[in-house]
Design an enzyme around this catalytic site. Structure first.
Site, mmCIF file in Angstrom:
data_model
loop_
_atom_site.group_PDB
_atom_site.id
_atom_site.type_symbol
_atom_site.label_atom_id
_atom_site.label_comp_id
_atom_site.label_asym_id
_atom_site.label_seq_id
_atom_site.Cartn_x
_atom_site.Cartn_y
_atom_site.Cartn_z
ATOM 1 N N GLY A 231 0.833 -1.196 0.000
ATOM 2 C CA GLY A 231 0.000 0.000 0.000
ATOM 3 C C GLY A 231 0.860 1.235 0.000
ATOM 4 O O GLY A 231 2.065 1.158 0.222
ATOM 5 N N PRO A 233 2.771 4.752 0.940
ATOM 6 C CA PRO A 233 3.529 5.099 2.149
ATOM 7 C C PRO A 233 2.625 5.765 3.182
ATOM 8 O O PRO A 233 1.732 6.527 2.823
ATOM 9 C CB PRO A 233 4.571 6.106 1.662
ATOM 10 N N GLY A 234 2.868 5.447 4.422
ATOM 11 C CA GLY A 234 2.162 6.130 5.496
ATOM 12 C C GLY A 234 0.799 5.574 5.820
ATOM 13 O O GLY A 234 0.090 6.109 6.657
ATOM 14 N N THR A 235 0.409 4.465 5.170
ATOM 15 C CA THR A 235 -0.915 3.923 5.446
ATOM 16 C C THR A 235 -0.921 3.027 6.681
ATOM 17 O O THR A 235 -1.976 2.589 7.111
ATOM 18 C CB THR A 235 -1.446 3.116 4.248
ATOM 19 N N THR A 238 3.950 -0.688 8.484
ATOM 20 C CA THR A 238 4.914 -0.999 9.539
ATOM 21 C C THR A 238 4.216 -1.047 10.893
ATOM 22 O O THR A 238 4.475 -1.926 11.719
ATOM 23 C CB THR A 238 6.033 0.052 9.548
ATOM 24 N N HIS A 454 -4.053 35.995 -11.289
ATOM 25 C CA HIS A 454 -3.760 34.597 -11.581
ATOM 26 C C HIS A 454 -4.639 33.686 -10.723
ATOM 27 O O HIS A 454 -5.323 32.796 -11.240
ATOM 28 C CB HIS A 454 -2.269 34.333 -11.302
ATOM 29 N N GLU A 455 -4.652 33.933 -9.411
ATOM 30 C CA GLU A 455 -5.443 33.087 -8.518
ATOM 31 C C GLU A 455 -6.941 33.274 -8.779
ATOM 32 O O GLU A 455 -7.696 32.297 -8.771
ATOM 33 C CB GLU A 455 -5.126 33.387 -7.050
ATOM 34 N N ASP A 530 1.435 24.804 -12.701
ATOM 35 C CA ASP A 530 0.117 24.556 -13.286
ATOM 36 C C ASP A 530 0.263 23.755 -14.569
ATOM 37 O O ASP A 530 -0.451 22.783 -14.801
ATOM 38 C CB ASP A 530 -0.565 25.884 -13.659
#
Ligand code: ADP
Ligand code: MG
Ligand code: ZN
Length: 647
Positions: A231, A233-235, A238, A454-455, A530
């Site tokens: 899966g 990373p970070g799910t 470990t 732009h935003e 973008d």
């Protein structure tokens, strides 16, 4: 696939393994060197120990004559023995082949000599009479100590090192560094893992296998040998493995796959052997190999990773051998975790090895809520904190992200001097985690204006497109690499994407640049990220998702790590690649025209939003829609995620 493993050249390279004992020609060599060192050592020591030579001379006449001549400097005497030094060297015997010249001498005083006359004479000639012990040459123990000591010490040390390596010259290199997990205060249990219920259920079963093997064996079932957790990373892969260790009550050996690999070929394989023999002797036990892809990479795709491939391959082969070799009744279960199951060697995935595969998926909204609950167990929360809402505004985040978010919020609350963590702390940390920290730079008026347009361009396109995700936040405060930010996120988690939605994503990404072109007429470098983002979407639409009629429903982009060539190098013919490029261009050009038309027709809304941004810098969802004069979509929830940033 089994045949592939057995016939592969690496499995025949037994000779590459480290010799267990340095015997044979190597042994003889070592012995020769040791003896040579001893001899050299003895010779050097005896040379430096033996002092200047001493000649033996007759008492009379030579000694008495020398005293009378005033050539005797000092003497030492004990009983009838007498030793001393001359002022000037004396040669004795005067002639002959064994004549020697020396300043130091020894002699024997005969019993009948007149000692009183002698002492008178000595006094008269002012000979120093020492009270030193007689010089009998270097003591035997001294010779022995200096003659062999240093070399013996060296050899002793060498032997010690070799002993520790169980006769392996390289000592502890070949030992696995597996850590045996100790159930202690920081024990992780299944209660600490949330939001990945399917994976948890699978592993609960594994724990049950280990605890009650007979229940399964009675019905003829075979306990699985290998379980592969895969899966993103970070799910929590470990974490899940550690929870298994905490729950199973069985010895747990854990090691990261990269730890097997050392610069020396053969070390990895011997570490694997060592790890498995430790586990077998402690069975029933669990062996956990984290980040398996570090060694389990497909061998056919190895062209690009030629360096170190030999070592990796041998280590992988050893794992395969070990997994085949042990009797299932021994009760050793191999757990492994990887982010990249797609690049694992097919031999690993064959039944009888990692035959159970458990996909650990990113959590859904309910899962995220549970994970937040787990991580806020020890955190004092203010009553206004609604974990459900936080879960709703964090689509795409995995367990590690959520753990980080809770931690950031707690740190922020502490910095603000509060006793509990409030909703505002969560909001601000979420913004920081998702958008990056605010950057303290001062933009000139021209840059600010350009950024605002732009935003606003991104935002207006997002607000006016029926398929777009609602705009959650627009800001012209620089953060991270971006000068401004427009944030849109879906109401719910999305698991697949419609073509229309993807086209809208591209349009929103184009909005910033289109607005700049419309308002200022010329372009700047501000739209790079973008453009990268929309190009990636367009290429995938054409090459991976079959959304271009000219290419049809085939995939023509090579998947990372799978093709025979370097990752990123395309498969398919050159003509097809050209067609992909043309299609990407066609789609983007079409959409750019649409965006320009949309913005031109809504220039008043664009201006209003840009002005509002210049005044207030940051607008949240309600304010942004109000400023633009556009009806906001449905029920507005809080921010966030799916950053759409402008460089
Ligand atoms: P990986 O899948 O990359 O191995 P980890 O297991 O190392 O991820 O997760 C890192 C951290 O994130 C864990 O220590 C834990 O704090 C948190 N975490 C990840 N997934 C979960 C989960 N499902 N439930 C609770 N915490 C989680
Ligand atoms: Mg991990
Ligand atoms: Zn932009």
């Amino acid at each position: 696939m089994a045949a592939a493993a057995q016939n592969s050249p690496a499995s025949e390279k037994g000779g590459h393994r480290l010799p267990r004992r340095p015997l044979g020609p190597v042994g003889t060599w070592i012995a020769a060197v040791v003896i040579a060192a001893l001899v050299l050592n003895y010779w050097l020591a005896s040379r430096s120990l033996s002092e200047a030579p001493r000649i033996r001379i007759p008492y009379s006449p030579l000694f008495l004559d020398q005293v009378r001549d005033g050539n005797v400097d000092s003497i030492t005497s004990q009983g009838s023995f007498l030793q001393g030094t001359f002022r000037v060297e004396v040669r004795y015997p005067a002639t002959g082949s064994d004549a020697r010249t020396a300043r130091r001498f020894s002699t024997l005083i005969p019993a009948f000599a007149d000692t009183r006359a002698l002492s008178n004479l000595l006094q008269q000639k002012q000979v120093v009479i020492n009270a030193e012990p007689l010089d009998t040459g270097a003591a035997w123990w001294k010779t022995l100590l200096f003659g062999f000591g240093p070399t013996a010490l060296l050899i002793g040390l060498l032997l010690l090192v070799m002993r520790r390596g169980r006769g392996n010259v390289l000592g502890s290199f070949g030992r696995s560094r597996a850590r045996r997990y100790q159930a202690s205060a920081g024990r992780v249990t299944f209660a600490d893992v949330a939001g990945i219920d399917e994976a948890k259920a699978e592993l609960t079963e594994i724990v049950d296998f280990l605890k009650n093997p007979d229940r399964y064996r009675r019905l003829g079932g075979r306990i699985p040998r290998g379980v592969l957790l895969s899966g993103p990373p970070g799910t929590g892969k470990t974490l899940l493995a550690r929870a298994v260790a905490g729950e199973a009550g069985a010895p747990f050996f854990s090691m990261s796959a990269s730890e097997f690999i050392e610069a020396i070929v053969g070390v990895g394989a011997s570490r694997v052997r060592d790890l498995f023999s430790q586990a077998k002797s402690a069975s029933p036990a669990i062996v956990f190999i984290d980040e398996l892809d570090a060694i389990g990479r497909s061998r056919s795709a190895g062209v690009a990773h030629a360096g170190g491939g030999d070592e990796r391959e041998q280590t992988l082969n050893q794992i395969l051998t070990e997994m085949d070799g042990f009797d299932p009744s021994i009760g050793v279960i191999v757990l492994a975790a990887t982010n990249r199951p797609d690049i694992l060697d097919a031999a690993l995935l064959r039944p009888g090895r990692f035959d159970r595969r458990v996909a650990v998926q990113p959590p859904d909204r309910i899962g995220r809520r549970r994970i937040l609950e787990v991580h806020t167990r020890g955190v004092p929360l203010a009553t206004n904190v609604d974990l459900d809402r936080i879960a709703g505004s964090t689509p795409g985040m995995v367990g590690a992200d959520l753990a980080n978010l809770v931690n950031e919020a707690a740190l922020l609350a502490a910095r603000r001097g509060r006793d509990e963590v409030s909703a505002a702390d969560f909001n601000d940390s979420l913004e920081k985690v998702v958008l990056g920290a605010e950057r303290k730079i001062v933009m000139g008026t021209r840059d600010r204006e350009r950024t605002a347009y732009h935003e606003a361009g991104h935002a207006i396109v997002g607000m006016l497109s029926p398929n777009a995700d609602p705009v959650r936040k627009v800001s012209i405060i620089p953060r991270g690499m971006a000068l401004g930010v427009t944030l849109s996120s879906p109401e719910d988690d999305r698991f697949s994407y419609e073509e229309l939605y993807l086209r809208t994503l591209i349009k929103v990404a184009l909005g910033g640049r289109a607005a700049e072109e419309l308002v200022f007429g010329h372009l700047t470098t501000g739209a790079e990220s973008d453009l990268q983002q929309l190009t990636r979407i367009a290429r995938h639409m054409v090459g991976s998702w079959g959304m271009s009629p000219a290419i049809g429903p085939v995939t023509v982009l090579s998947q990372d790590g799978q093709g025979p060539l370097l990752p990123g190098v395309a498969g398919g013919s050159e003509r097809t690649q050209q067609l992909v490029d043309e299609e990407v261009r066609r789609i983007v050009d079409e959409l750019y025209d649409e965006v320009m038309t949309l913005l031109r027709e809504n220039r008043d809304k664009l201006d209003r939003l840009a002005q509002a941004l210049l005044q207030q810098e940051t607008l949240d969802q309600a304010d942004a829609y109000a400023a633009a004069g556009i009806e906001p979509p449905g029920a507005a929830t809080e921010p966030l995620v799916e950053v759409e940033a402008t460089a």
